[in-house]
Design a protein around this motif. Structure first.
Motif, PDB file in Angstrom:
ATOM      1  N   THR A   1       0.870  -1.178   0.000  1.00 21.92           N
ATOM      2  CA  THR A   1       0.000   0.000   0.000  1.00 21.92           C
ATOM      3  C   THR A   1       0.910   1.231   0.000  1.00 21.92           C
ATOM      4  N   ARG A   2       0.322   2.389  -0.248  1.00 21.96           N
ATOM      5  CA  ARG A   2       1.127   3.608  -0.221  1.00 21.96           C
ATOM      6  C   ARG A   2       1.769   3.790   1.160  1.00 21.96           C
ATOM      7  N   SER A   3       1.027   3.561   2.223  1.00 16.43           N
ATOM      8  CA  SER A   3       1.651   3.781   3.536  1.00 16.43           C
ATOM      9  C   SER A   3       2.727   2.750   3.837  1.00 16.43           C
ATOM     10  N   GLU A   4       2.570   1.522   3.370  1.00 18.41           N
ATOM     11  CA  GLU A   4       3.654   0.542   3.551  1.00 18.41           C
ATOM     12  C   GLU A   4       4.910   0.962   2.786  1.00 18.41           C
ATOM     13  N   LEU A   5       4.713   1.480   1.562  1.00 15.91           N
ATOM     14  CA  LEU A   5       5.872   1.928   0.782  1.00 15.91           C
ATOM     15  C   LEU A   5       6.570   3.095   1.480  1.00 15.91           C
ATOM     16  N   ILE A   6       5.781   4.050   1.953  1.00 15.79           N
ATOM     17  CA  ILE A   6       6.341   5.200   2.666  1.00 15.79           C
ATOM     18  C   ILE A   6       7.138   4.733   3.890  1.00 15.79           C
ATOM     19  N   GLU A   7       6.615   3.752   4.587  1.00 17.34           N
ATOM     20  CA  GLU A   7       7.298   3.191   5.756  1.00 17.34           C
ATOM     21  C   GLU A   7       8.667   2.606   5.370  1.00 17.34           C
ATOM     22  N   ARG A   8       8.696   1.833   4.281  1.00 18.03           N
ATOM     23  CA  ARG A   8       9.969   1.247   3.821  1.00 18.03           C
ATOM     24  C   ARG A   8      10.969   2.337   3.422  1.00 18.03           C
ATOM     25  N   VAL A   9      10.475   3.356   2.707  1.00 20.28           N
ATOM     26  CA  VAL A   9      11.357   4.445   2.262  1.00 20.28           C
ATOM     27  C   VAL A   9      11.907   5.190   3.474  1.00 20.28           C
ATOM     28  N   SER A  10      11.060   5.431   4.457  1.00 20.55           N
ATOM     29  CA  SER A  10      11.486   6.214   5.632  1.00 20.55           C
ATOM     30  C   SER A  10      12.609   5.497   6.372  1.00 20.55           C
ATOM     31  N   LYS A  11      12.651   4.170   6.259  1.00 23.66           N
ATOM     32  CA  LYS A  11      13.709   3.406   6.947  1.00 23.66           C
ATOM     33  C   LYS A  11      15.012   3.376   6.161  1.00 23.66           C
ATOM     34  N   SER A  12      14.978   3.840   4.897  1.00 23.90           N
ATOM     35  CA  SER A  12      16.154   3.745   4.040  1.00 23.90           C
ATOM     36  C   SER A  12      16.945   5.053   3.971  1.00 23.90           C
ATOM     37  N   VAL A  13      16.337   6.159   4.421  1.00 22.97           N
ATOM     38  CA  VAL A  13      16.967   7.486   4.289  1.00 22.97           C
ATOM     39  C   VAL A  13      16.774   8.294   5.575  1.00 22.97           C
ATOM     40  N   ASN A  14      17.541   9.396   5.696  1.00 18.80           N
ATOM     41  CA  ASN A  14      17.368  10.239   6.882  1.00 18.80           C
ATOM     42  C   ASN A  14      16.148  11.155   6.722  1.00 18.80           C
ATOM     43  N   GLU A  15      15.866  11.912   7.781  1.00 19.40           N
ATOM     44  CA  GLU A  15      14.619  12.665   7.815  1.00 19.40           C
ATOM     45  C   GLU A  15      14.545  13.751   6.742  1.00 19.40           C
ATOM     46  N   SER A  16      15.662  14.475   6.519  1.00 18.47           N
ATOM     47  CA  SER A  16      15.579  15.562   5.531  1.00 18.47           C
ATOM     48  C   SER A  16      15.436  14.984   4.122  1.00 18.47           C
ATOM     49  N   ARG A  17      16.111  13.877   3.849  1.00 20.14           N
ATOM     50  CA  ARG A  17      15.942  13.222   2.542  1.00 20.14           C
ATOM     51  C   ARG A  17      14.513  12.699   2.399  1.00 20.14           C
ATOM     52  N   PHE A  18      13.977  12.131   3.464  1.00 16.30           N
ATOM     53  CA  PHE A  18      12.604  11.619   3.440  1.00 16.30           C
ATOM     54  C   PHE A  18      11.611  12.753   3.134  1.00 16.30           C
ATOM     55  N   ASN A  19      11.819  13.902   3.762  1.00 15.58           N
ATOM     56  CA  ASN A  19      10.908  15.024   3.506  1.00 15.58           C
ATOM     57  C   ASN A  19      11.007  15.511   2.066  1.00 15.58           C
ATOM     58  N   HIS A  20      12.224  15.519   1.516  1.00 19.92           N
ATOM     59  CA  HIS A  20      12.397  15.834   0.085  1.00 19.92           C
ATOM     60  C   HIS A  20      11.592  14.839  -0.766  1.00 19.92           C
ATOM     61  N   ILE A  21      11.704  13.576  -0.449  1.00 18.37           N
ATOM     62  CA  ILE A  21      11.011  12.526  -1.220  1.00 18.37           C
ATOM     63  C   ILE A  21       9.496  12.751  -1.187  1.00 18.37           C
ATOM     64  N   LEU A  22       8.960  13.107  -0.029  1.00 18.91           N
ATOM     65  CA  LEU A  22       7.514  13.363   0.047  1.00 18.91           C
ATOM     66  C   LEU A  22       7.122  14.586  -0.784  1.00 18.91           C
TER      67      LEU A  22
END
Ligand code: DGI
Ligand code: FE
Ligand code: FE
Length: 202
Positions: A16-37
């Motif tokens: 699901t979208r939230s499962e994918l977001i969860e996996r991505v959040s575990k692969s990068v730091n917070e500022s990179r994660f916010n860029h991705i969103l």
């Protein structure tokens, strides 16, 4: 639409979208994660404007920098294991996180949709021929709301009128930036610039 209302319906991936977001959040730091969103938000907007696949735009954007924070050693291991082009070894993280990142995504997330993987592969350097999804991912990364560099406003304006002009603008400006800073340009990016300047300007 609001990206948070988006529900995946096409089985392009098994998350699901939230499962994918969860996996991505575990692969990068917070500022990179916010860029991705922010890239996802922009990619969905562009898909709406230019009649792209909104679900694939979301997935490719969420994945585009998945491997950005992996070590050089990990990328080199993948380049050797999958016998990717040896020329990759002359470059570094800037090129690897997309081109080699796609292999890491396959291996860790079991995502095999080649259209999505190609958008990840091409998001930094572009390509002479780019699908609509490639173009959306490429430009969304460059003009997401958090970007603040000379020219970003113009890039947004150009893209609001023509996605293809947006791709060309980015290729022009990124290659110029690399030349000005005496950084090597990956050959496919030069091929991309040549193809797009002829396609858009002739
Ligand atoms: O991953 P992001 O920071 O969100 O953005 P990106 O993937 O578009 O670009 C990452 C960096 O790669 C950016 O600083 C510009 C640089 N870059 C793009 N094309 C080339 C490149 N660096 C080299 N050396 N050669 C290239 O062809
Ligand atoms: Fe990137
Ligand atoms: Fe990015």
């Amino acid at each position: 639409m609001n990206v948070n209302d988006l529900e995946y319906q096409n089985n392009y991936i098994k998350y699901t979208r939230s499962e994918l977001i969860e996996r991505v959040s575990k692969s990068v730091n917070e500022s990179r994660f916010n860029h991705i969103l922010r890239v996802e938000k922009k990619a969905v907007e562009l898909a709406e404007q230019y009649n792209g696949d909104i679900e694939k735009a979301s997935i490719a954007a969420l994945l585009h920098d998945y491997a950005k924070q992996r070590s050089d050693a990990e990328f080199i291991k993948y380049i050797n294991k999958y016998e990717l082009k040896p020329i990759l070894l002359d470059y570094g993280n800037a090129i690897w996180h997309g081109v080699v990142g796609a292999e890491i995504i396959k291996s860790e997330l079991n995502i095999y949709d080649e259209e999505i993987l190609n958008a990840v592969r091409r998001h930094t350097i572009g390509a002479p021929v780019m699908t609509l999804l490639d173009q959306i991912t490429f430009v969304a990364d460059y003009i997401e709301d958090g970007r603040d560099f000379d020219g970003v406003k113009e890039a947004r304006e150009v893209t609001s009128k023509s996605l293809q002009e947006g791709v060309l603008y980015q290729l022009e400006h990124t290659t110029s930036y690399l030349v000005e800073n005496q950084k090597p340009i990956y050959p496919e990016m030069i091929d991309a610039y040549n193809a797009w300047v002829q396609r858009v300007k002739l």
